[in-house]
Write a protein that holds these residues in place. Structure first.
Motif, short mmCIF file in Angstrom:
data_model
loop_
_atom_site.label_atom_id
_atom_site.label_comp_id
_atom_site.label_asym_id
_atom_site.label_seq_id
_atom_site.Cartn_x
_atom_site.Cartn_y
_atom_site.Cartn_z
N ASN A 87 9.82 -6.15 -12.48
CA ASN A 87 9.76 -5.74 -11.08
C ASN A 87 10.75 -6.53 -10.25
OD1 ASN A 87 7.61 -3.89 -11.50
ND2 ASN A 87 6.15 -5.57 -11.46
N LYS A 100 11.19 -2.20 -3.69
CA LYS A 100 11.49 -2.35 -5.11
C LYS A 100 12.91 -1.87 -5.37
CE LYS A 100 8.62 -1.98 -8.45
NZ LYS A 100 7.71 -1.50 -9.50
N ASN A 134 6.18 -8.71 -6.55
CA ASN A 134 5.08 -7.74 -6.46
C ASN A 134 5.26 -6.86 -5.24
OD1 ASN A 134 2.94 -8.50 -8.64
ND2 ASN A 134 3.55 -10.46 -7.74
N SER A 163 -0.16 -5.90 -3.09
CA SER A 163 -0.03 -6.49 -4.42
C SER A 163 0.48 -7.92 -4.34
CB SER A 163 0.91 -5.64 -5.28
OG SER A 163 1.07 -6.19 -6.56
N ARG A 164 1.41 -8.18 -3.41
CA ARG A 164 1.88 -9.55 -3.24
C ARG A 164 0.73 -10.46 -2.82
NH1 ARG A 164 3.30 -13.31 0.36
NH2 ARG A 164 2.65 -12.03 2.13
N HIS A 189 -1.43 -11.53 -5.56
CA HIS A 189 -0.79 -12.54 -6.40
C HIS A 189 -0.35 -13.74 -5.57
CE1 HIS A 189 -0.56 -8.87 -8.86
NE2 HIS A 189 -0.57 -9.68 -9.89
#
Length: 500
Positions: free
Chosen positions: A302, A331, A463, A468-469, A472
């Motif tokens: 990623n 992304k 991420n 999602s970041r 994490h």
């Protein structure tokens, strides 16, 4: 047929553009016409506008590869519908067109490798566009030829739309160097084209020119680009610094790519892919964009670019969040299209890579939260190192603030480090503090050189999206206290389980 053509008019156009009264039009049968007017001329940036070579000389060809026949070259012809109808082309599936640049042709190995990786990534129609008959002359001539190739691509895509029901929104054109501007010309002639990706769009004859001369965000519903060789052509840089898309990615700042120093280029790379070894030496940065794109197709790799004013600010940790609306990051690669809006253009996105395959690097944002007890100075200067211990491994004694910087008690300081290893879920953090008592401080020998750390928060920036970041992101605190008093040249430990 041609209007107002002839060598005399061309020479007048080149030497005295102010004398040009009417545009020059060149037509190529069923694929359409191109027009050259004075907006295509600039005495510095585009001093030559030649007539394109004949269509037959450029000899644009379309070669299909699918999962059913991944290694077989199947020729497609827009004026022979049966060549499409009886091939493995599936109009219900997404279609990727790959377009090479100057000197290359459709047999260059990177196009085959990109095709292989695309077919592993998804069930696509992958079509290689070979215009080698037009890419090999002088650069100015090849530049002129790109407009005819753009017409050929548009004609093929429109044929597929009209006769086979292809959804133009599912068509993606990818072009490298001159090919990036070529697919821009194609996009102008395809209503509703879904996407264009420019792989290090070429600088000479395109930089500082009007948007219709180069790739720009109006050429498709979504345009993204990667810039890896943005030194001026005077310094042997071939790619554009100028943004051209909705999203513009600048890996490693977009200029010098790790591993592209001539002493670091493996011998097998010099002879494997290139017409000559010398070309690899001088074009490594320009070609590295293709390697990054291929790398990004690997599951789990990623690449996430973050919007930032410049590369220095990015490395200082100033750009570490996608934002609640996910507009501050994207992304890289095929998933760049997940970016939530098309209202923004020229979004400047940064990430770093390594010098070897795989090129992916893991980006860690670090937030150091400081307490402000009565004995603390308002701020201190110093450097920091860190060790991370996670479920997948550990990273030991890494510098996160190499140059002395200010840490304000009672506030957060953001830092960053980048490594090739993903430690997984973080279970323990060790922090090292080294005080700097030089000219930055005015209180001399009486300064308190301690730093008072309440918590350390680590966020994995690879991420996307922001949710999602945040999943994490790991906050670690000192055990049994509100904060830890760290004297000069000391280590302290922090644990996620210690945070309330």
């Amino acid at each position: 047929m041609r209007e107002n053509s002839g060598k005399l008019i061309i020479e007048l156009f080149l030497l005295w553009p102010e004398l040009l009264v009417e545009p020059i039009t060149y037509c190529y049968g069923e694929i359409g016409c191109i027009v050259i007017d004075d907006s295509w001329y600039d005495p510095v940036h585009r001093p030559i506008n030649q007539e394109p070579l004949p269509r037959e000389k450029i000899n644009t060809r379309f070669i299909l590869h699918t999962r059913q026949r991944p290694t077989q070259d199947t020729m497609l012809y827009a004026n022979d519908l049966d060549s499409i109808r009886y091939s493995t082309f599936d109009p219900t599936k997404p279609t990727q067109f790959l377009v090479h640049g100057f000197i290359d042709d459709g047999t260059v190995r990177w196009m085959k490798r990109l095709t292989e990786n695309l077919l592993s990534h998804g069930d696509y129609n992958v079509i290689i566009v070979n215009w080698g008959g037009g890419s090999l002359p002088m650069y100015s001539q090849a530049t002129a030829n790109t407009r005819v190739v753009g017409l050929e691509i548009a004609y093929m895509v429109n044929t597929m739309i009209t006769h086979f029901g292809v959804d133009p929104g599912m068509v993606h054109l990818l072009g490298h160097s001159l090919g990036a501007h070529t697919v821009g010309y194609a996009g102008e002639g395809i209503e509703g084209l879904g996407r264009i990706t420019g792989l290090d769009p070429a600088e000479p004859y395109f930089a500082e020119m009007p948007s219709h001369v180069r790739l720009d965000p109006t050429d498709a519903k979504f345009v993204d680009a990667i810039h890896t060789d943005t030194r001026t052509i005077l310094l042997l840089g071939y790619g554009m610094l100028e943004p051209v898309g909705h999203l513009d990615f600048y890996p490693n700042g977009g200029r010098d790519q790790p591993g592209c120093d001539p002493v670091n280029i493996p011998l097998d790379m010099i002879t494997e892919d290139m017409v000559t070894g010398g070309r690899e030496l001088v074009a490594c940065n320009h070609l590295r964009c293709i390697e990054f794109f291929i790398d990004s197709l690997v599951p789990g790799y990623n690449y996430v670019g973050y919007e930032c004013i410049d590369n220095d600010a990015f490395h200082r940790g100033e750009c570490h969040s996608c934002g609640a609306d996910n507009l501050n990051c994207a992304k890289f690669g095929m998933d760049a299209a997940l970016y939530p809006t098309r209202d923004r253009t020229y979004v400047h996105l940064l990430f770093d890579t390594g010098k070897d395959v795989p090129y992916i690097k893991y980006h860690y944002s670090i937030k150091v939260n400081l307490a402000y007890p009565p004995e603390a100075e308002a701020f201190v200067y110093g450097t920091m190192r860190i060790s991370l211990y996670g479920t997948l491994g550990q990273l030991i004694d890494l510098t996160i603030a190499e140059n002395s910087q200010q840490f304000v008690h009672g506030a957060d300081t953001f830092l960053m480090f980048i490594d090739s290893f993903n430690v997984g879920n973080i279970q323990r953090v060790e922090l090292y503090w080294k005080y700097d008592g030089t000219i930055f401080n005015t209180c001399g020998l009486f300064c308190n050189d301690h730093i008072y750390v309440r918590s350390v928060e680590i966020s994995e920036l690879n991420n996307y999206p922001e949710s999602s970041r945040l999943e994490h992101t790991y906050k670690s605190c000192v055990v049994g206290a509100d904060y830890v008093d760290m004297k000069d040249k000391s280590w302290a430990e922090f644990y996620p389980t210690a945070c309330v």
